[in-house]
Design an enzyme around this catalytic site. Structure first.
Site, short mmCIF file in Angstrom:
data_model
loop_
_atom_site.label_atom_id
_atom_site.label_comp_id
_atom_site.label_asym_id
_atom_site.label_seq_id
_atom_site.Cartn_x
_atom_site.Cartn_y
_atom_site.Cartn_z
N GLU A 125 0.87 -1.19 0.00
CA GLU A 125 0.00 0.00 0.00
C GLU A 125 0.90 1.23 0.00
O GLU A 125 2.09 1.14 0.34
CB GLU A 125 -0.87 0.00 1.26
CG GLU A 125 -1.81 -1.18 1.32
CD GLU A 125 -2.77 -1.12 2.51
OE1 GLU A 125 -2.80 -0.08 3.21
OE2 GLU A 125 -3.48 -2.11 2.72
N ASP A 238 8.73 -16.05 1.06
CA ASP A 238 9.86 -16.99 1.18
C ASP A 238 9.93 -17.90 -0.04
O ASP A 238 11.01 -18.21 -0.55
CB ASP A 238 9.72 -17.86 2.44
CG ASP A 238 10.00 -17.08 3.72
OD1 ASP A 238 10.59 -15.99 3.64
OD2 ASP A 238 9.62 -17.59 4.80
N GLN A 335 28.90 -1.00 -20.26
CA GLN A 335 30.26 -0.44 -20.26
C GLN A 335 31.13 -1.10 -21.34
O GLN A 335 31.89 -0.42 -22.04
CB GLN A 335 30.89 -0.63 -18.86
CG GLN A 335 32.11 0.23 -18.62
CD GLN A 335 31.78 1.72 -18.58
OE1 GLN A 335 30.65 2.10 -18.31
NE2 GLN A 335 32.76 2.54 -18.88
N GLU A 362 9.41 -7.55 -4.07
CA GLU A 362 9.42 -8.70 -3.13
C GLU A 362 10.37 -8.46 -1.97
O GLU A 362 11.03 -9.37 -1.46
CB GLU A 362 9.70 -10.01 -3.85
CG GLU A 362 8.60 -10.25 -4.88
CD GLU A 362 8.16 -11.67 -5.04
OE1 GLU A 362 8.69 -12.55 -4.36
OE2 GLU A 362 7.27 -11.89 -5.87
N1 CAA Z 1 7.29 -17.13 7.77
C1 CAA Z 1 6.35 -17.27 8.74
N2 CAA Z 1 6.13 -16.33 9.68
C2 CAA Z 1 6.85 -15.20 9.62
C3 CAA Z 1 7.83 -14.97 8.64
C4 CAA Z 1 8.06 -16.00 7.69
N3 CAA Z 1 8.97 -15.87 6.74
N4 CAA Z 1 8.39 -13.77 8.84
C5 CAA Z 1 7.80 -13.23 9.91
N5 CAA Z 1 6.86 -14.11 10.37
C6 CAA Z 1 6.02 -13.94 11.55
C7 CAA Z 1 6.90 -13.71 12.79
O1 CAA Z 1 7.33 -14.94 13.35
C8 CAA Z 1 5.96 -12.95 13.69
O2 CAA Z 1 5.09 -13.86 14.32
P1 CAA Z 1 4.98 -13.91 15.94
O3 CAA Z 1 4.47 -12.54 16.30
O4 CAA Z 1 4.02 -15.01 16.17
O5 CAA Z 1 6.36 -14.17 16.44
C9 CAA Z 1 5.12 -12.13 12.72
O6 CAA Z 1 5.22 -12.77 11.44
C10 CAA Z 1 5.62 -10.70 12.59
O7 CAA Z 1 6.96 -10.76 12.15
P2 CAA Z 1 7.98 -9.56 12.31
O8 CAA Z 1 7.94 -9.08 13.73
O9 CAA Z 1 9.28 -10.02 11.75
O10 CAA Z 1 7.30 -8.46 11.38
P3 CAA Z 1 7.81 -7.04 10.93
O11 CAA Z 1 6.67 -6.10 10.96
O12 CAA Z 1 9.05 -6.68 11.66
O13 CAA Z 1 8.10 -7.25 9.35
C11 CAA Z 1 9.46 -7.72 7.42
C12 CAA Z 1 8.97 -8.13 8.83
C13 CAA Z 1 10.41 -8.85 7.06
C14 CAA Z 1 10.15 -6.40 7.38
C15 CAA Z 1 8.24 -7.72 6.45
O14 CAA Z 1 7.40 -6.60 6.68
C16 CAA Z 1 8.66 -7.75 5.00
O15 CAA Z 1 8.95 -8.80 4.45
N6 CAA Z 1 8.64 -6.56 4.32
C17 CAA Z 1 8.85 -6.50 2.90
C18 CAA Z 1 7.54 -6.59 2.18
C19 CAA Z 1 7.67 -7.18 0.82
O16 CAA Z 1 8.51 -8.02 0.52
N7 CAA Z 1 6.76 -6.77 -0.08
C20 CAA Z 1 6.73 -7.32 -1.38
C21 CAA Z 1 5.42 -7.03 -2.05
S1 CAA Z 1 5.01 -8.23 -3.28
C22 CAA Z 1 5.89 -7.82 -4.68
O17 CAA Z 1 6.76 -7.00 -4.69
C23 CAA Z 1 5.54 -8.69 -5.86
C24 CAA Z 1 5.74 -8.14 -7.21
O18 CAA Z 1 5.43 -7.01 -7.52
C25 CAA Z 1 6.24 -9.05 -8.23
#
Ligand code: CAA
Length: 378
Positions: A125, A238, A335, A362
């Protein structure tokens, strides 16, 4: 040379041939017009390539994540925009495959696996990019219908997809545990496409906003349980980050191939520039980086196929490394070709523009580092 199962080798050979013979001649035009290549989508559909991310019962491969990576790498080597058709189909379908009920899978997966329908993934968003949990879109249950309000942006394939996996807040007070996933169809009342973006690269892959105005989503389209949406989104990423790494390896290979060919043909100082050690060292560095990125990407894909607990860590590492390699190698390809490399008559500048997004979507590479560091330090 990596050895895969005969099934995977056959898939790679089929996609390579199709990429070289049909997609490559269209790539410059797709970039120039910025139009979604329906002909390439139909080609992938005819060849059964959309089944690749799905289970064997729907025509997919046993090692489906490696299969998607190999196919995306081959297509990205000639046209990154076209590679997004398959990459986004895999990304959009993964939440359903991970968390869908049997009824949801039976309803939504066959038309996605056949390519009859396209899907997409709606997480980002305006105020929730790297901080995905900061989303403002809400979903409220009224009777047997969830009412969605809000806006998703930068959504790949938004204008061409039929089915979307959308993440929305059902209970803001619970933070990430208040995020819920839904399967949303484009024809649901209150679903609209907003602004369509103009981009630096991947110009044949549409990127747009989705606007929800009291959008009515039947309760049966809840994906997983309320509050499980954030984990479903993170797990999906992932599985999808190795695919972005493959895309990066594909475009990096394209840059390297271009630089090798150009340096053998371009004559300066009385001979082909490939005879100059300065050029040879550049080519060697580019090749070594591409091979290393490819090896890590295939390792990440194999971990995805094993549902390994190490996946999150290695997928982030592969995406980080391969996309940085793609950016360096495609920049060096320009280059090597000097002024010609900078001109749109040659494909190297398109490779560089297309490579850039792999460092951003991603999860930016800064977010990949955060994911890696959190795993190291936990
Ligand atoms: N698998 C399962 N659970 C997970 C996880 C994973 N890989 N990563 C985090 N979690 C869980 C954590 O264990 C936690 O659970 P609990 O509270 O039960 O312990 C919960 O999720 C919250 O995790 P965090 O505290 O780590 O969350 P955060 O707010 O700090 O955010 C972040 C983590 C890694 C920064 C995440 O926000 C992130 O990945 N940001 C990037 C977003 C992104 O990649 N966007 C891509 C959009 S899609 C795209 O781009 C596609 C396209 O156009 C082609």
């Amino acid at each position: 040379m990596w050895k895969f199962t005969p099934e995977l080798e056959m898939l790679r050979d089929t996609v390579r041939k199709m990429a070289n013979e049909v997609i490559a001649p269209r790539a410059a035009e797709i970039d120039l017009t910025g139009e979604f290549p329906w002909d390439i989508k139909e080609l992938l559909q005819r060849q059964g390539i959309f089944s690749v991310p799905f289970p064997e019962s729907l025509g997919g491969c046993e090692q489906k994540h490696t299969a998607v990576c190999l196919a995306v790498e081959e297509i990205a080597r000639v046209c990154v925009s076209s590679s997004l058709i398959l990459q986004v189909q895999a990304l959009g379908a993964t939440p359903i495959l991970l968390a869908g009920t049997e009824a949801q899978k039976d309803k939504y997966c066959p038309p996605l696996a056949s390519g009859e329908k396209l899907c997409a993934f709606g997480l980002t968003e305006p105020g929730a990019g790297s901080d995905a949990a900061a989303m403002a879109t809400t979903a409220e249950l009224r009777g047997d219908t969830y009412i969605l309000n809000g806006l998703k942006h930068f959504i790949s394939n938004a204008t061409v997809a039929d089915v979307f996996c959308i993440f929305a807040m059902t209970d803001r007070s619970k933070g990430t545990k208040g995020i819920t996933a839904f399967i949303v169809e484009k024809d649901f009342p209150g679903f609209h496409i907003g602004r369509v973006e103009k981009k630096m690269g991947i110009r044949g892959s549409p990127t747009a906003e989705i606007v929800f105005e009291d959008c009515r989503v039947p309760r049966e389209n809840l994906l997983g349980r309320e509050g499980e949406g954030f984990k479903i989104a993170m797990k999906t990423l992932d599985y999808s980050r190795p695919v972005i790494a493959s895309q990066a390896v594909g475009v990096a290979q394209a840059g390297l191939d271009f630089a090798v060919k150009y340096s053998k043909e371009r004559v300066q100082f009385g001979g082909p520039i490939a005879q100059l050690q300065g050029i040879q060292f550049m080519l060697a560095d580019m090749a070594a980086q591409v091979e290393a990125a490819r090896a890590l990407t295939y390792h990440a894909a194999a971990l995805a196929d094993e549902d390994s607990p190490q996946l999150s860590y290695i997928a982030a590492a592969a995406k980080l490394m391969a996309s940085d390699v793609a950016m360096r190698v495609t920049t060096d390809a320009i280059q090597v070709a000097g002024g010609y490399g900078y001109m749109v008559d040659f494909p190297a500048e398109r490779y560089m523009r297309d490579a850039k997004i792999t460092q951003i979507y991603e999860g930016t590479n800064q977010i990949q580092r955060l994911v890696i560091a959190r795993q190291l330090l936990k």
